[in-house]
Structure formats: structure tokens, C-alpha cells
Design a protein around this motif. Structure first.
Motif, PDB file in Angstrom:
ATOM      1  N   PHE A  78      90.962  68.418   7.962  1.00 27.00           N
ATOM      2  CA  PHE A  78      89.570  68.145   8.346  1.00 27.00           C
ATOM      3  C   PHE A  78      88.953  67.065   7.460  1.00 27.00           C
ATOM      4  O   PHE A  78      88.279  66.147   7.964  1.00 27.00           O
ATOM      5  CB  PHE A  78      88.744  69.433   8.249  1.00 27.00           C
ATOM      6  N   PHE A  79      89.173  67.149   6.155  1.00 23.47           N
ATOM      7  CA  PHE A  79      88.562  66.191   5.224  1.00 23.47           C
ATOM      8  C   PHE A  79      89.084  64.780   5.466  1.00 23.47           C
ATOM      9  O   PHE A  79      88.301  63.816   5.507  1.00 23.47           O
ATOM     10  CB  PHE A  79      88.835  66.617   3.778  1.00 23.47           C
ATOM     11  N   THR A  80      90.397  64.644   5.619  1.00 21.59           N
ATOM     12  CA  THR A  80      90.961  63.308   5.823  1.00 21.59           C
ATOM     13  C   THR A  80      90.535  62.721   7.161  1.00 21.59           C
ATOM     14  O   THR A  80      90.364  61.505   7.297  1.00 21.59           O
ATOM     15  CB  THR A  80      92.496  63.345   5.739  1.00 21.59           C
ATOM     16  N   TRP A  81      90.340  63.607   8.163  1.00 22.20           N
ATOM     17  CA  TRP A  81      89.846  63.125   9.462  1.00 22.20           C
ATOM     18  C   TRP A  81      88.382  62.699   9.365  1.00 22.20           C
ATOM     19  O   TRP A  81      88.001  61.626   9.842  1.00 22.20           O
ATOM     20  CB  TRP A  81      89.998  64.235  10.503  1.00 22.20           C
ATOM     21  N   LYS A  82      87.581  63.530   8.725  1.00 17.52           N
ATOM     22  CA  LYS A  82      86.145  63.266   8.617  1.00 17.52           C
ATOM     23  C   LYS A  82      85.874  62.000   7.812  1.00 17.52           C
ATOM     24  O   LYS A  82      84.986  61.202   8.156  1.00 17.52           O
ATOM     25  CB  LYS A  82      85.461  64.465   7.958  1.00 17.52           C
ATOM     26  N   PHE A  85      90.423  59.098   5.713  1.00 16.98           N
ATOM     27  CA  PHE A  85      91.074  58.871   4.423  1.00 16.98           C
ATOM     28  C   PHE A  85      92.514  59.375   4.506  1.00 16.98           C
ATOM     29  O   PHE A  85      92.783  60.557   4.359  1.00 16.98           O
ATOM     30  CB  PHE A  85      90.300  59.609   3.325  1.00 16.98           C
ATOM     31  N   TYR A  86      93.450  58.499   4.794  1.00 16.16           N
ATOM     32  CA  TYR A  86      94.868  58.855   4.899  1.00 16.16           C
ATOM     33  C   TYR A  86      95.070  60.003   5.894  1.00 16.16           C
ATOM     34  O   TYR A  86      95.841  60.938   5.643  1.00 16.16           O
ATOM     35  CB  TYR A  86      95.438  59.242   3.525  1.00 16.16           C
ATOM     36  N   LEU A 119      90.197  64.580  -5.836  1.00 15.94           N
ATOM     37  CA  LEU A 119      90.360  63.667  -6.967  1.00 15.94           C
ATOM     38  C   LEU A 119      90.754  62.278  -6.489  1.00 15.94           C
ATOM     39  O   LEU A 119      90.196  61.260  -6.939  1.00 15.94           O
ATOM     40  CB  LEU A 119      91.405  64.213  -7.941  1.00 15.94           C
ATOM     41  N   LEU A 120      91.711  62.216  -5.562  1.00 12.25           N
ATOM     42  CA  LEU A 120      92.169  60.935  -5.036  1.00 12.25           C
ATOM     43  C   LEU A 120      91.043  60.218  -4.292  1.00 12.25           C
ATOM     44  O   LEU A 120      90.885  58.997  -4.404  1.00 12.25           O
ATOM     45  CB  LEU A 120      93.363  61.155  -4.101  1.00 12.25           C
ATOM     46  N   TYR A 121      90.260  60.982  -3.550  1.00 17.86           N
ATOM     47  CA  TYR A 121      89.144  60.390  -2.804  1.00 17.86           C
ATOM     48  C   TYR A 121      88.075  59.871  -3.765  1.00 17.86           C
ATOM     49  O   TYR A 121      87.540  58.763  -3.580  1.00 17.86           O
ATOM     50  CB  TYR A 121      88.550  61.424  -1.853  1.00 17.86           C
ATOM     51  N   SER A 122      87.759  60.653  -4.796  1.00 13.60           N
ATOM     52  CA  SER A 122      86.767  60.227  -5.788  1.00 13.60           C
ATOM     53  C   SER A 122      87.222  58.951  -6.483  1.00 13.60           C
ATOM     54  O   SER A 122      86.423  58.025  -6.697  1.00 13.60           O
ATOM     55  CB  SER A 122      86.536  61.338  -6.821  1.00 13.60           C
TER      56      SER A 122
END
Length: 427
Positions: A78-82, A85-86, A119-122
Motif C-alpha cells: 500500500f505504501f509503495t503504491w500510494k 515509491f518502488y 527509512l529508505l523513503y525518508s
């Protein structure tokens, strides 16, 4: 693919004789059951607290642990879709049999991975200057602290974060990573003195032991561990040896060579470089800590938080070259996992029912228990303890013969003379 991965994750622990648990799982569930009392400091609070949280909704510790794994998997998707991000890379990554096995395991790596993603997104936001300096420091430090509260090996990510800042110290974003690394290190020191030492002053002395393994042994384990970690299809070698292991290690080794080739041939961006530094530094630190700290041999599970960013960049490069054909890797891995799971199938639900009837008939389902073992190496007996812990997590292993005389102390003989457990021949 996401739906198939979810179904396979559930089948992975249902078609296992003890629900995908191990001796560490016993400690996690017992820790969760006893909260807010602190059971031990061998593990941070994060994972047991997450398990305990879901028990408020009517689940027991075992089912709560499985819910934590499934939600962790769904959060990544969900996070990567929203955030865009990869996303494609994450879909293939979580479909790999090794990561699918992690999400189905009652182990803290499942909960660690979503926070590694944060962490990677930040870091990406900091490097691309989408957030200001102090915001970046806050989010990076918060991510590092969160991961450390789930797994102590997050200290290697603290090292990697600071190291990345030093390697790119001329860049505008470098101070954010250096300061975050320092703050993360300060937190680790405070955690040691204010939490670990408070509940167990001898923790460090118990686990520090120089000369545990020789360098040749560790190098062989490193090679085998990395080859299974980066094998996209099979993450477990045959413990009995044999020619099949040559294929398992061979595929993993060739994949590692391909990863190195792509990373050298295709120029890495600053963001991609951070992913690689975090992954490689974690692997290197995990190797060297074995010289003086008692820890399991390097394998796909222990390496998951560090292989995770490397896999993401690897799949990004593959998607750039081959496009949607890369989804085939995910499907092939799922097919391999299905075959392996079916061949090694046990019946957890049936075993749980049998064990539940036994414990209830003996009035042992809700009281503290002990299980007597003569040796830690007796895996078959430990598997019985693992199964019991999925029903009554208040169980501890004892090696004192006199304890076996107590009514609340179980032995393999006491259990198996009354029930039959459906076993599988593979783990």
C-alpha cells in the motif's frame, strides 16, 4: 500477484506442522503475553508489543503474530503504491519465496521491513531535497530508532546511515545523515543503560564471547548465507547436503554476480547509493559481529532487512532493461514456493486441535509450563515445545531433570503418549 502472495503467505504457516515458529518465537509470544512485565531483554520491545496489541481484538499471541506479518506485507504494498515509491519492484520482492516465508514466520523481521521501507523513503526525500534539513534529521532518526526497537541489528543501519553521510560529505544532504547516525548511536547507548542494564545487568557479558567461530567457518557460512539470501527461488539449503545444494548455492552466486555487474555497469544515483550502502554495511557488520557475539549463522532471515534495499535497486535495474517481463521472476518464485510448501506440508490446524485437547484435558492450557529437554540440539522435542507455545505461550524450556517430576512440566513422552502429531520431513 499480490493476491497470490497473500494466499501463499497464509498457506505457508497453515501447511506447517508448528505454524512456522522456532525457539525464538516461543520467547516472543511469552514476552508479549507477559506485557507490561518485561520477560527478558534479549529482544527489543517492538515486536512483542505489536503482538500484544492485536490480542486486544480477541486473537491469541500466535494468531496476532501472523496478523503482524500479513499487515506488514500489505503495508509495504500500500505504501509503495500510494507514494509511487518502488511499487513494481516491491510487488516482485514480496513475492519472492524467501520474503514470503518471512511474513509467514513468527519472527521480528516481518515487522522490521516496513520500517526499513520508511527509512529508505525518508532518505530519498532528504537526498532529493523534498524536505528541509531538520525535518530530514527527524524522520531519519525516528526511522532508525523505530527499527532498533524491533531488532538490535538496526545498529548496523545506524552505522550505514552515518557512513553514507561521511562518504558523501561534500553533498548538501550529508549533515542530515551524519547527525541522524550520531543521534541513533546516542539512543542505542541510552537504551543499553536505561533499559537493558536495568532489567539484566549481565546481558552483554552473557552474549559476548570472543573466538566463538574460526574465520574459515564464518567465511563458508557467509558464502552459503548470501547465496541463499540472493537466490530468488529457494532460500533454504538441504541441511543434509547433497547435489541439490550445488544448484541452490549456484543460482544464488550467479545472481550475486549479476547484481554486482548491473550496479557497476549502470551508474547509481545518490538515492540508490544510499540503499546499497545500508544493505552492504549491514551485511558486513553482521559478519564481523560473529567474532565476538553469539548469533545465528547468516541466512536469508537475518539478512532480510539488509538485502531488502539491494533487491529493490536490483529489480529497478532489471525493470529498466526488461520491463514487465520481470514479473515472471515473482511468479516463478511463487510456483517454487507452492511446490516446496506442498511437498513439506504438515497440518498445523490439526496439530493445534490435538494439542489444545491435550492441554485442556490436563488443565495446562492457561498456566505457566516448563518443558524438559536433555539437549538443545534435540530439534524434534523443541518442535513440540514450539507447537505448545502457539496455544499456551507461558512455556519455558528447562534442562533440570528434577523439574520433569512436576505436573506443570511436560516432556516429549508425556505428550506423545496421548496425542499424535502430523509431521513434515522438511523445514
Amino acid at each position: 500477484m499480490v493476491i497470490i502472495t497473500l494466499v501463499m503467505t497464509i498457506l505457508r504457516f497453515l501447511l506447517n506442522e508448528k505454524g512456522r515458529t522456532n525457539p525464538d518465537s516461543i520467547r516472543y509470544m511469552r514476552f508479549a503475553h507477559g506485557l507490561p512485565e518485561i520477560d527478558n531483554t534479549t529482544t527489543p520491545l517492538g515486536y512483542p508489543a505489536a503482538i500484544e496489541f492485536f490480542t486486544f481484538f480477541g486473537f491469541d499471541e500466535f494468531w496476532s503474530s501472523k496478523l503482524v506479518g500479513i499487515i506488514s506485507f500489505l503495508f509495504i504494498i500500500f505504501f509503495t503504491w500510494k507514494k509511487n515509491f518502488y511499487f513494481k519492484e516491491s510487488i516482485v520482492l514480496v513475492a519472492l519465496f524467501g520474503f514470503l516465508s518471512i511474513f509467514s514466520y513468527t519472527m521480528s523481521e516481518a515487522l522490521t521491513l516496513p520500517f526499513v521501507l520508511l527509512l529508505l523513503y525518508s532518505a530519498t526525500l532528504v537526498i532529493t531535497e523534498k524536505i528541509v534539513k531538520w525535518q530530514g534529521i527527524f524522520y531519519l532518526t525516528l526511522s532508525l530508532i523505530a527499527i532498533y526497537n524491533i531488532r538490535y541489528s538496526a545498529m548496523f543501519m545506524v552505522v550505514g546511515t552515518g557512513l553514507f553521510g561521511l562518504l558523501y560529505w561534500k553533498r548538501k544532504f550529508a549533515p542530515s545523515f551524519i547527525i541522524s547516525g550520531i543521534l541513533g548511536f546516542i539512543f542505542i547507548i541510552l537504551y543499553k543503560f536505561l533499559f537493558i542494564d536495568y532489567f539484566n545487568e549481565s546481558y552483554v557479558e552473557q552474549f559476548l564471547n570472543i573466538g566463538l567461530h574460526t574465520t574459515p567457518e564464518l567465511l563458508v557460512e557467509l558464502f552459503q548465507g548470501l547465496c541463499t539470501t540472493f537466490n530468488p527461488f529457494i532460500h533454504i539449503a538441504n541441511p543434509g547436503g547433497g547435489i541439490i545444494n550445488y544448484g541452490i548455492y549456484g543460482i544464488g552466486f550467479l545472481n550475486i554476480l549479476l547484481i554486482i555487474f548491473l550496479f557497476v555497469k549502470k551508474k547509481l544515483s545518490d538515492v540508490e547509493s544510499f540503499f546499497i550502502v545500508i544493505g552492504v554495511s549491514g551485511i558486513v557488520c553482521s559478519y564481523f559481529i560473529q567474532y565476538f557475539y553469539s548469533v545465528n549463522a547468516i541466512d536469508y532471515r537475518l539478512m532480510a532487512p539488509f538485502s531488502f534495499p539491494i533487491w529493490l535497486i536490483y529489480f529497478r535495474k532489471l525493470f529498466e532493461i526488461f520491463g514487465i517481463k520481470i514479473y515472471v521472476i515473482g511468479f516463478l518464485s511463487l510456483m517454487t514456493g507452492l511446490v516446496f510448501t506442498w511437498l513439506s506440508k504438515g497440518n498445523y490446524l490439526e496439530n493445534r486441535k490435538e494439542m489444545m485437547n491435550f492441554l485442556q484435558s490436563e488443565n495446562l492450557d492457561k498456566v505457566p509450563l516448563k518443558f524438559y529437554l536433555e539437549s538443545e540440539e534435540d530439534l524434534e522435542k523443541i518442535q513440540i515445545v514450539e507447537l505448545i507455545s502457539t496455544i499456551n505461550p507461558q512455556i519455558r524450556i528447562t534442562f533440570k531433570p528434577k523439574d520433569s517430576l512436576q505436573k506443570t512440566t511436560l516432556t516429549r513422552y508425556k505428550v506423545l503418549q496421548k496425542i499424535k502429531i502430523d509431521k513434515n520431513k522438511y523445514q
